[in-house]
Design a protein around this motif. Structure first.
Motif, PDB file in Angstrom:
ATOM      1  N   LYS A  28       1.138  -1.014  -0.053  1.00 20.68           N
ATOM      2  CA  LYS A  28      -0.039   0.073   0.143  1.00 20.68           C
ATOM      3  C   LYS A  28       0.957   1.462  -0.026  1.00 20.68           C
ATOM      4  N   VAL A  29       0.528   1.948  -0.994  1.00 20.96           N
ATOM      5  CA  VAL A  29       1.513   3.796  -1.155  1.00 20.96           C
ATOM      6  C   VAL A  29       0.283   4.477  -1.198  1.00 20.96           C
ATOM      7  N   VAL A  30       0.875   5.894  -0.780  1.00 18.35           N
ATOM      8  CA  VAL A  30       0.693   7.074  -1.012  1.00 18.35           C
ATOM      9  C   VAL A  30       1.363   8.517  -1.603  1.00 18.35           C
ATOM     10  N   VAL A  31       0.746   8.906  -3.188  1.00 19.93           N
ATOM     11  CA  VAL A  31       2.522   9.214  -3.837  1.00 19.93           C
ATOM     12  C   VAL A  31       0.818  10.537  -4.152  1.00 19.93           C
ATOM     13  N   LYS A  32       1.625  11.329  -4.202  1.00 21.27           N
ATOM     14  CA  LYS A  32       0.665  12.488  -4.358  1.00 21.27           C
ATOM     15  C   LYS A  32       1.063  12.495  -5.580  1.00 21.27           C
ATOM     16  N   GLN A  33       0.369  13.852  -6.893  1.00 20.83           N
ATOM     17  CA  GLN A  33       0.026  13.916  -8.170  1.00 20.83           C
ATOM     18  C   GLN A  33       1.759  15.113  -8.529  1.00 20.83           C
ATOM     19  N   GLY A  34       2.015  13.987  -9.066  1.00 15.54           N
ATOM     20  CA  GLY A  34       4.012  14.475 -10.063  1.00 15.54           C
ATOM     21  C   GLY A  34       4.472  14.315  -8.988  1.00 15.54           C
ATOM     22  N   GLU A  35       4.626  12.892  -8.480  1.00 15.49           N
ATOM     23  CA  GLU A  35       5.276  12.290  -7.533  1.00 15.49           C
ATOM     24  C   GLU A  35       6.063  11.431  -7.932  1.00 15.49           C
ATOM     25  N   VAL A  36       6.903  10.205  -6.835  1.00 11.98           N
ATOM     26  CA  VAL A  36       7.552   8.796  -7.525  1.00 11.98           C
ATOM     27  C   VAL A  36       7.240   8.061  -6.023  1.00 11.98           C
ATOM     28  N   GLU A  37       6.542   7.312  -5.759  1.00 12.80           N
ATOM     29  CA  GLU A  37       6.834   6.730  -4.269  1.00 12.80           C
ATOM     30  C   GLU A  37       7.798   5.113  -4.763  1.00 12.80           C
ATOM     31  N   ARG A  38       8.653   4.866  -4.226  1.00 11.84           N
ATOM     32  CA  ARG A  38       9.355   3.483  -4.702  1.00 11.84           C
ATOM     33  C   ARG A  38       9.476   2.154  -3.778  1.00 11.84           C
ATOM     34  N   GLU A  39       9.561   1.511  -3.797  1.00 17.56           N
ATOM     35  CA  GLU A  39       8.984  -0.223  -2.983  1.00 17.56           C
ATOM     36  C   GLU A  39      10.200  -0.602  -3.308  1.00 17.56           C
ATOM     37  N   ILE A  40      10.468  -1.401  -3.076  1.00 19.98           N
ATOM     38  CA  ILE A  40      11.691  -2.999  -2.669  1.00 19.98           C
ATOM     39  C   ILE A  40      10.852  -4.158  -2.561  1.00 19.98           C
ATOM     40  N   LEU A  41      11.042  -4.924  -3.858  1.00 20.72           N
ATOM     41  CA  LEU A  41      10.179  -6.647  -3.934  1.00 20.72           C
ATOM     42  C   LEU A  41      12.112  -7.225  -4.067  1.00 20.72           C
ATOM     43  N   ALA A  42      11.818  -8.161  -2.791  1.00 23.57           N
ATOM     44  CA  ALA A  42      12.209  -9.451  -3.299  1.00 23.57           C
ATOM     45  C   ALA A  42      12.163 -10.924  -3.621  1.00 23.57           C
ATOM     46  N   ILE A  43      12.573 -11.618  -4.784  1.00 21.79           N
ATOM     47  CA  ILE A  43      12.371 -12.813  -4.952  1.00 21.79           C
ATOM     48  C   ILE A  43      13.291 -13.922  -4.715  1.00 21.79           C
ATOM     49  N   LYS A  44      12.965 -14.495  -4.549  1.00 20.30           N
ATOM     50  CA  LYS A  44      14.012 -16.168  -3.626  1.00 20.30           C
ATOM     51  C   LYS A  44      13.616 -17.523  -4.464  1.00 20.30           C
ATOM     52  N   ASN A  45      14.767 -17.924  -5.465  1.00 16.17           N
ATOM     53  CA  ASN A  45      14.831 -19.039  -6.493  1.00 16.17           C
ATOM     54  C   ASN A  45      15.284 -20.146  -4.917  1.00 16.17           C
ATOM     55  N   THR A  46      14.137 -20.956  -4.293  1.00 17.24           N
ATOM     56  CA  THR A  46      13.782 -21.397  -2.734  1.00 17.24           C
ATOM     57  C   THR A  46      14.333 -22.807  -3.774  1.00 17.24           C
ATOM     58  N   GLY A  47      14.046 -23.272  -5.218  1.00 23.99           N
ATOM     59  CA  GLY A  47      13.933 -24.831  -5.427  1.00 23.99           C
ATOM     60  C   GLY A  47      15.174 -24.956  -6.142  1.00 23.99           C
ATOM     61  N   ASP A  48      15.348 -26.199  -6.583  1.00 20.18           N
ATOM     62  CA  ASP A  48      16.466 -26.723  -6.838  1.00 20.18           C
ATOM     63  C   ASP A  48      17.717 -26.572  -8.010  1.00 20.18           C
ATOM     64  N   THR A  49      16.365 -25.681  -8.496  1.00 19.29           N
ATOM     65  CA  THR A  49      16.303 -25.666 -10.275  1.00 19.29           C
ATOM     66  C   THR A  49      16.709 -24.347 -10.395  1.00 19.29           C
ATOM     67  N   GLU A  50      17.467 -24.196 -12.069  1.00 19.72           N
ATOM     68  CA  GLU A  50      17.716 -22.533 -11.760  1.00 19.72           C
ATOM     69  C   GLU A  50      15.150 -22.400 -12.859  1.00 19.72           C
ATOM     70  N   LEU A  51      15.340 -21.477 -12.692  1.00 20.94           N
ATOM     71  CA  LEU A  51      14.173 -20.761 -12.928  1.00 20.94           C
ATOM     72  C   LEU A  51      14.207 -18.969 -14.374  1.00 20.94           C
ATOM     73  N   ASN A  52      12.714 -19.503 -14.449  1.00 21.60           N
ATOM     74  CA  ASN A  52      13.014 -17.883 -15.703  1.00 21.60           C
ATOM     75  C   ASN A  52      11.751 -16.946 -15.436  1.00 21.60           C
ATOM     76  N   PHE A  53      11.788 -15.942 -14.459  1.00 22.82           N
ATOM     77  CA  PHE A  53      10.354 -15.308 -14.130  1.00 22.82           C
ATOM     78  C   PHE A  53      10.327 -14.343 -14.968  1.00 22.82           C
ATOM     79  N   LYS A  54       8.740 -13.598 -14.740  1.00 26.25           N
ATOM     80  CA  LYS A  54       8.299 -12.648 -15.848  1.00 26.25           C
ATOM     81  C   LYS A  54       7.376 -11.807 -14.785  1.00 26.25           C
ATOM     82  N   ILE A  55       7.417 -10.584 -14.700  1.00 29.07           N
ATOM     83  CA  ILE A  55       6.957 -10.278 -13.606  1.00 29.07           C
ATOM     84  C   ILE A  55       5.459  -9.009 -14.713  1.00 29.07           C
ATOM     85  N   ASN A  56       4.207  -9.450 -14.009  1.00 33.15           N
ATOM     86  CA  ASN A  56       3.014  -8.888 -15.015  1.00 33.15           C
ATOM     87  C   ASN A  56       2.508  -7.581 -14.420  1.00 33.15           C
TER      88      ASN A  56
END
Length: 265
Positions: A28-56
């Motif tokens: 949940k973010v609050v942003v004023k008109q004309g401004e930018v707010e940044r959030e950080i997202l961490a994604i971890k591969n917790t499995g045993d094989t290489e994974l190809n990721f796509k973000i939508n």
């Protein structure tokens, strides 16, 4: 907590686990008109094989920019993404609801997103706080709503619109009422949520005066209260402790009686 959706494939006696985790499941973010707010997202591969990721991004594409949408992670690797929430100068002040969907192979995980776009010089400010964040189906939502008149006009009759939405933007139920405000008003409202299925939802509040409006949101979760199962090991441990305590008491009582008999002799 963020969900994990493991996928396993077998080859003889060898099992390969494909899985990943996210460090958050709601933003949940609050942003004023004309401004930018940044959030950080961490994604971890917790499995045993290489994974190809796509973000939508669903429903809020015009407000969200992600620095990388396609990437590969080896087992144990972590990817840090920058999520920039941007509101243009002419963006309509409102609360926007959507999802960020992370996909890898046949696995999908969603992050629910609320973006509150505020005017640079607002007439109203709306703050919403749900008292009971976890509600049973057919239960009652209780929310505290604070509306502040930040303009020069006094004694206004405003339209208060309240709704429950899902994170796909669907309006599940709503209420409207007219309310008088001078400079500030704090009110509490209770709303029967009906038979919503177990999931996370948004409580949306909008205060309007003529063609000017402001909104505030909070989120809650519908969940059946589960009766906790008693751990058999815990029961055995407690029973053992009680037995030892009783045994010690009995031994102490017998010891005292024996001492008394010796003293009498």
């Amino acid at each position: 907590p963020p969900q994990n959706n493991p996928s396993a494939s077998g080859n003889g006696n060898e099992n390969v686990i494909s899985n990943f985790s996210l460090d958050k499941d709601i933003i949940k973010v609050v942003v004023k008109q004309g401004e930018v707010e940044r959030e950080i997202l961490a994604i971890k591969n917790t499995g045993d094989t290489e994974l190809n990721f796509k973000i939508n991004v669903s429903s809020i594409q015009k407000l969200v920019a992600i620095n990388e949408n396609l990437f590969t992670l080896k087992p144990g690797e972590i990817k840090i993404l920058n999520l920039d929430f941007t509101a243009k100068d002419n963006e309509v002040p409102d609360s926007y609801i959507g999802k960020i969907i992370v996909s890898a192979g046949n696995m999908n995980q969603s992050i629910n997103v609320i973006i509150e776009v505020k005017q640079k010089n607002p007439l109203f400010d709306v703050q919403t706080n749900i008292v009971n964040k976890f509600i049973e189906p057919n239960g009652t939502l209780k929310a505290n709503i604070k509306i502040t008149n930040m303009g020069d006009l006094n004694n206004l009759d405003i339209l208060l619109y309240m709704a429950i939405k899902d994170f796909d933007g669907n309006i599940l139920l709503y209420r409207e009422e007219s309310i008088a405000i001078d400079k500030q008003i704090d009110i509490t409202r209770e709303i029967k949520i009906g038979n919503l299925h177990d999931d996370k939802y948004v409580f949306y509040v909008q205060a309007s005066y003529k063609n000017i409006s402001a909104s505030g949101t909070d989120f809650f979760e519908v969940s059946k209260i589960k009766t906790p199962k008693l751990d058999i090991n815990l029961i055995i441990l407690l029973a053992s402790i009680i037995f030892i305590i009783i045994l010690l008491v009995v031994v102490r009582i017998r010891y005292k009686k024996k001492i008394r008999k010796i003293r009498r002799r």
